[in-house]
Design a protein around this motif. Structure first.
Motif, PDB file in Angstrom:
ATOM      1  N   LEU A 126      67.341   2.782 -12.235  1.00  0.00           N
ATOM      2  CA  LEU A 126      67.872   3.337 -13.495  1.00  0.00           C
ATOM      3  C   LEU A 126      68.668   4.613 -13.248  1.00  0.00           C
ATOM      4  O   LEU A 126      69.516   4.997 -14.040  1.00  0.00           O
ATOM      5  CB  LEU A 126      66.734   3.628 -14.469  1.00  0.00           C
ATOM      6  N   MET A 127      68.368   5.289 -12.144  1.00  0.00           N
ATOM      7  CA  MET A 127      69.113   6.511 -11.843  1.00  0.00           C
ATOM      8  C   MET A 127      70.395   6.200 -11.101  1.00  0.00           C
ATOM      9  O   MET A 127      71.125   7.111 -10.721  1.00  0.00           O
ATOM     10  CB  MET A 127      68.238   7.454 -11.010  1.00  0.00           C
ATOM     11  N   GLY A 128      70.653   4.911 -10.899  1.00  0.00           N
ATOM     12  CA  GLY A 128      71.922   4.532 -10.298  1.00  0.00           C
ATOM     13  C   GLY A 128      71.898   4.368  -8.794  1.00  0.00           C
ATOM     14  O   GLY A 128      72.938   4.391  -8.145  1.00  0.00           O
ATOM     15  N   ALA A 129      70.681   4.202  -8.225  1.00  0.00           N
ATOM     16  CA  ALA A 129      70.610   3.932  -6.790  1.00  0.00           C
ATOM     17  C   ALA A 129      71.138   2.532  -6.539  1.00  0.00           C
ATOM     18  O   ALA A 129      70.820   1.606  -7.275  1.00  0.00           O
ATOM     19  CB  ALA A 129      69.170   4.030  -6.304  1.00  0.00           C
ATOM     20  N   GLU A 130      71.960   2.398  -5.507  1.00  0.00           N
ATOM     21  CA  GLU A 130      72.461   1.068  -5.201  1.00  0.00           C
ATOM     22  C   GLU A 130      71.418   0.304  -4.402  1.00  0.00           C
ATOM     23  O   GLU A 130      70.540   0.886  -3.766  1.00  0.00           O
ATOM     24  CB  GLU A 130      73.781   1.180  -4.442  1.00  0.00           C
ATOM     25  N   TYR A 155      71.370   3.390 -21.560  1.00  0.00           N
ATOM     26  CA  TYR A 155      71.257   3.722 -20.134  1.00  0.00           C
ATOM     27  C   TYR A 155      71.136   2.494 -19.248  1.00  0.00           C
ATOM     28  O   TYR A 155      70.747   2.570 -18.088  1.00  0.00           O
ATOM     29  CB  TYR A 155      70.191   4.788 -19.829  1.00  0.00           C
ATOM     30  N   LEU A 156      71.495   1.353 -19.809  1.00  0.00           N
ATOM     31  CA  LEU A 156      71.651   0.125 -19.020  1.00  0.00           C
ATOM     32  C   LEU A 156      70.350  -0.369 -18.409  1.00  0.00           C
ATOM     33  O   LEU A 156      70.353  -0.980 -17.341  1.00  0.00           O
ATOM     34  CB  LEU A 156      72.707   0.305 -17.919  1.00  0.00           C
ATOM     35  N   ALA A 157      69.230  -0.111 -19.080  1.00  0.00           N
ATOM     36  CA  ALA A 157      67.978  -0.725 -18.639  1.00  0.00           C
ATOM     37  C   ALA A 157      67.915  -2.126 -19.234  1.00  0.00           C
ATOM     38  O   ALA A 157      67.224  -2.998 -18.732  1.00  0.00           O
ATOM     39  CB  ALA A 157      66.782   0.091 -19.107  1.00  0.00           C
ATOM     40  N   ARG A 167      77.530  -5.320 -10.024  1.00  0.00           N
ATOM     41  CA  ARG A 167      76.278  -4.609  -9.746  1.00  0.00           C
ATOM     42  C   ARG A 167      76.531  -3.197  -9.261  1.00  0.00           C
ATOM     43  O   ARG A 167      75.877  -2.249  -9.645  1.00  0.00           O
ATOM     44  CB  ARG A 167      75.508  -5.372  -8.665  1.00  0.00           C
ATOM     45  N   ARG A 168      77.496  -3.083  -8.369  1.00  0.00           N
ATOM     46  CA  ARG A 168      77.818  -1.784  -7.784  1.00  0.00           C
ATOM     47  C   ARG A 168      78.370  -0.830  -8.856  1.00  0.00           C
ATOM     48  O   ARG A 168      78.000   0.340  -8.910  1.00  0.00           O
ATOM     49  CB  ARG A 168      78.850  -2.005  -6.681  1.00  0.00           C
ATOM     50  N   ALA A 224      75.639   0.441 -11.088  1.00  0.00           N
ATOM     51  CA  ALA A 224      74.912   1.537 -10.452  1.00  0.00           C
ATOM     52  C   ALA A 224      75.717   2.830 -10.563  1.00  0.00           C
ATOM     53  O   ALA A 224      75.174   3.889 -10.911  1.00  0.00           O
ATOM     54  CB  ALA A 224      74.627   1.205  -8.991  1.00  0.00           C
ATOM     55  N   ALA A 225      77.022   2.741 -10.318  1.00  0.00           N
ATOM     56  CA  ALA A 225      77.875   3.933 -10.404  1.00  0.00           C
ATOM     57  C   ALA A 225      77.875   4.471 -11.831  1.00  0.00           C
ATOM     58  O   ALA A 225      77.824   5.686 -12.049  1.00  0.00           O
ATOM     59  CB  ALA A 225      79.291   3.588  -9.958  1.00  0.00           C
ATOM     60  N   ARG A 282      75.446   4.123 -14.017  1.00  0.00           N
ATOM     61  CA  ARG A 282      74.134   4.734 -14.258  1.00  0.00           C
ATOM     62  C   ARG A 282      74.076   6.151 -13.692  1.00  0.00           C
ATOM     63  O   ARG A 282      73.389   7.013 -14.231  1.00  0.00           O
ATOM     64  CB  ARG A 282      73.023   3.879 -13.624  1.00  0.00           C
ATOM     65  N   ARG A 283      74.779   6.386 -12.600  1.00  0.00           N
ATOM     66  CA  ARG A 283      74.758   7.738 -12.022  1.00  0.00           C
ATOM     67  C   ARG A 283      75.499   8.749 -12.895  1.00  0.00           C
ATOM     68  O   ARG A 283      75.352   9.948 -12.718  1.00  0.00           O
ATOM     69  CB  ARG A 283      75.359   7.716 -10.604  1.00  0.00           C
ATOM     70  N   LEU A 304      66.615  14.261  -6.674  1.00  0.00           N
ATOM     71  CA  LEU A 304      66.960  12.851  -6.459  1.00  0.00           C
ATOM     72  C   LEU A 304      68.358  12.437  -6.951  1.00  0.00           C
ATOM     73  O   LEU A 304      69.112  11.820  -6.194  1.00  0.00           O
ATOM     74  CB  LEU A 304      65.872  11.975  -7.093  1.00  0.00           C
ATOM     75  N   PRO A 305      68.749  12.790  -8.182  1.00  0.00           N
ATOM     76  CA  PRO A 305      70.099  12.369  -8.621  1.00  0.00           C
ATOM     77  C   PRO A 305      71.201  12.942  -7.724  1.00  0.00           C
ATOM     78  O   PRO A 305      72.181  12.256  -7.456  1.00  0.00           O
ATOM     79  CB  PRO A 305      70.206  12.950 -10.035  1.00  0.00           C
ATOM     80  N   ARG A 352      70.866  13.673  -4.521  1.00  0.00           N
ATOM     81  CA  ARG A 352      70.817  12.934  -3.259  1.00  0.00           C
ATOM     82  C   ARG A 352      71.458  11.563  -3.423  1.00  0.00           C
ATOM     83  O   ARG A 352      72.153  11.080  -2.530  1.00  0.00           O
ATOM     84  CB  ARG A 352      69.378  12.776  -2.789  1.00  0.00           C
ATOM     85  N   LEU A 353      71.217  10.912  -4.570  1.00  0.00           N
ATOM     86  CA  LEU A 353      71.803   9.583  -4.796  1.00  0.00           C
ATOM     87  C   LEU A 353      73.323   9.658  -4.874  1.00  0.00           C
ATOM     88  O   LEU A 353      74.016   8.702  -4.567  1.00  0.00           O
ATOM     89  CB  LEU A 353      71.263   8.960  -6.090  1.00  0.00           C
ATOM     90  N   ARG A 383      65.686  16.879 -14.114  1.00  0.00           N
ATOM     91  CA  ARG A 383      66.239  15.768 -13.343  1.00  0.00           C
ATOM     92  C   ARG A 383      67.409  15.113 -14.080  1.00  0.00           C
ATOM     93  O   ARG A 383      68.384  14.686 -13.463  1.00  0.00           O
ATOM     94  CB  ARG A 383      65.149  14.720 -13.082  1.00  0.00           C
TER      95      ARG A 383
END
Ligand SMILES: Nc1ncnc2c1ncn2[C@@H]1O[C@H](COP(=O)(O)OP(=O)(O)OP(=O)(O)O)[C@@H](O)[C@H]1O
Ligand SMILES: [Mg+2]
Lengths: 308, 224
Positions: free
Chosen positions: A219-223, B41-43, B63-64, B67-68, B70-71, B94-95, B97-98, B142
């Motif tokens: 959900l935090m956007g990790a691939e 938030y795309l859950a 998919r990619r 994810a982008a 969501r970031r 964490l965000p 680092r991601l 966060r």
């Protein structure tokens, strides 16, 4: 007051920057020890199989080098040393006439005594004990031994002569060595299969176990590659440690076997493993860890792609 | 929106969240606030209708790209969803680092923000060792640390006293000033009334709009 202030860092005590902690928990995870034990066991068997394979290859090539294309003919002693010598020389000459034979040489009494000295002790070269005569026959390289024809020729000159055929012996050894080789390769393949299956299962189990964390990361956007990478590293570390333990156990076993073997070392040639063998054995834990890393990544990616 | 074969939980929702806007999302418990947030938030992906985020139809994203996207979204989950074995510091980091931010920047920004939410003394504490309100503040830190384009907070002040609730809302306001579109779901009417922002009201899965103007480009848009 409203704005998050900068330059506040100074009064915030902070331990020196640590390496980023993995979001996947690595301590106290029940799967960790299991995977490590599986890896250690697998590495032990794989490395033992590699040792057998390497030692076997070396041994067979040594035997080939020593025995291939050689035949020894024995003439029982009659008690008349001079007559024995004449007969041996005659047989050697007769054999050299054959187009299968490259060279035939009758061994002198001193040579023969030297050969049997380790078993019977020194005989002083006096010829006091009647010794059989030996003729060392080297075959033409590439010739397949027609044993029956050779035997006929030998008997026609000296009827009591006995052919000691190394070829048959070497062939038997070769077959044994090939059987052992096939067994060792089968063990390697089975161990490899077991590791692949176990790691695939471990990766999927870890994903299920860390489901909550994986969902949050997602959900935090990790691939997917990031999560699969975390899992891959986890599996890599555990299988590498397990593999090293397996290697240590296998080496300990080898040295123990060597100590027991050295008792009968006078009869058996010493086991050697060879350069290539040692490289394969010492890098086996790394090879296993790399394969496991790949498998873990791949199965994690496949499992992750099935989610939204 | 519906779950499996259930009745529709959200129907005829048609609204747009403009870039840099600020909205409250209110409504009684069970009205579907969290569900609407989850769509944003795309859950969840809508079972029918279209959802457009930052100008893209989410069903057409790879998919990619999902994810982008969501970031670009910061979320304060109603149940926090902190990673249990990571420290407050690592959770908030964490965000960053991601998104591949370097350690030096992480080591500078994370303590600063945690200090601002009043957790300077708890950088190395794991969530279980903290109170509900403290955990909530980690969740908020966060969500805002990476300055998301869209900030979604689901009941972000449920576990803190009024004074702290105001302070946290100022933080959201600050994010809004810096350009984030902010949606705060809450049933704290008193709190909502102290800010001049428009309100989206959910009542049994349907949306009513109350107060405030909506201007600007149509970039981040939710429709169901
Ligand atoms: N995963 C799910 N499966 C089935 N039904 C669900 C699911 N999640 C939520 N619902 C239902 O959707 C409705 C709306 O839930 P939602 O969590 O969005 O409410 P809410 O407005 O956030 O309430 P609260 O103020 O208590 O947080 C509820 O009736 C709930 O039972
Ligand atoms: Mg809710």
């Amino acid at each position: 007051m409203r704005k998050p202030r900068v330059a506040k860092t100074a009064d915030v005590p902070r331990a020196p920057a640590k390496r980023a902690a993995s979001p996947l928990r690595t301590k106290g995870d029940p799967g960790a020890r299991t995977l490590m034990v599986i890896a250690a066991t697998a590495a032990f068997f794989a490395i033992s199989a590699l040792m057998v394979l390497a030692a076997g290859t070396q041994l067979v090539s040594q035997w080939r080098w020593a025995f291939d294309g050689a035949v020894t003919i024995q003439i029982p002693a009659t008690g008349d040393a001079a007559a024995d010598t004449t007969r041996a020389a005659a047989l050697a000459t007769a054999l050299e006439a054959s187009d299968q034979v490259a060279r035939a040489r009758a061994l002198g009494p001193q040579e023969i005594e030297r050969l049997i000295e380790p078993w019977l002790g020194s005989l002083d070269g006096t010829g006091s004990i009647p010794l059989p005569r030996l003729i060392d026959v080297r075959l033409v390289s590439g010739a397949t031994l027609d044993l029956a024809a050779l035997e006929r020729r030998v008997k026609s000159v000296v009827p009591e002569a006995v052919i000691d055929d190394h070829g048959r012996w070497v062939q038997g050894l070769g077959q044994l060595a090939r059987t052992v080789e096939v067994l060792a390769v089968t063990v390697l393949a089975l161990v490899g299969l077991a590791v692949v299956l176990a790691v695939g299962l471990a990766a999927r189990t870890a994903l299920a176990l860390h489901r909550e964390t994986v969902d949050i990361l997602h959900l935090m956007g990790a691939e997917d590659g990031y999560v699969a990478g975390l899992l891959g590293r986890l599996v890599f570390r555990r299988t590498l440690v397990g593999g090293l333990i397996g290697l240590a156990l296998a080496l300990a076993t080898l040295s123990l076997a060597g100590q027991i073997g050295s008792g009968v070392g006078a009869v058996l040639p010493p086991l050697t493993i060879g350069m290539e063998g040692w490289i394969a054995i010492l890098t086996a834990p790394l090879t296993m860890a790399v394969i496991s890393w790949l498998v873990a990544r791949t199965s994690a990616l496949a499992a992750l792609r099935r989610r939204v | 929106m519906r779950f499996g074969r259930s009745a529709d939980i959200l129907t005829d929702i048609d609204f747009a969240v403009e870039p840099g806007s600020f909205h409250f999302l209110t409504g009684p418990s069970g009205a579907g606030k969290s569900t609407l947030m989850k769509l944003m938030y795309l859950a969840l992906l809508p079972s029918r209708g279209a959802l457009t985020l930052f100008g893209h139809d989410v069903r057409k994203l790879s998919r990619r790209d999902l994810a982008a996207t969501r970031r670009e979204i910061g979320v304060v989950f109603q149940d926090f969803r902190l990673i249990r074995h990571l420290t407050a510091f690592e959770n908030v980091a964490l965000p960053l680092r991601l998104s591949g931010i370097d350690d030096r920047t992480v080591n500078r920004h994370v303590p600063e923000l945690l200090d601002w939410v009043g957790l300077a003394d708890h950088l190395d504490a794991v969530p279980q060792a903290l109170s509900g309100g403290q955990q909530q503040r980690i969740a908020i830190a966060r969500a805002v640390i990476s300055r998301p384009k869209l900030l979604l907070a689901d009941e972000p002040t449920g576990n803190v006293d009024d004074r702290l609730a105001m302070r946290l809302l100022y933080l959201f306001e600050e994010m809004h000033r810096m350009g984030s579109a902010v949606v705060v779901a809450t049933h704290n009417e008193a709190l909502v009334s102290r800010f001049p922002y428009p309100r989206l009201m959910l009542e049994r899965g349907r949306l009513a709009r109350v107060g405030g103007g909506m201007a600007g480009r149509d970039e981040s848009r939710g429709r169901q």
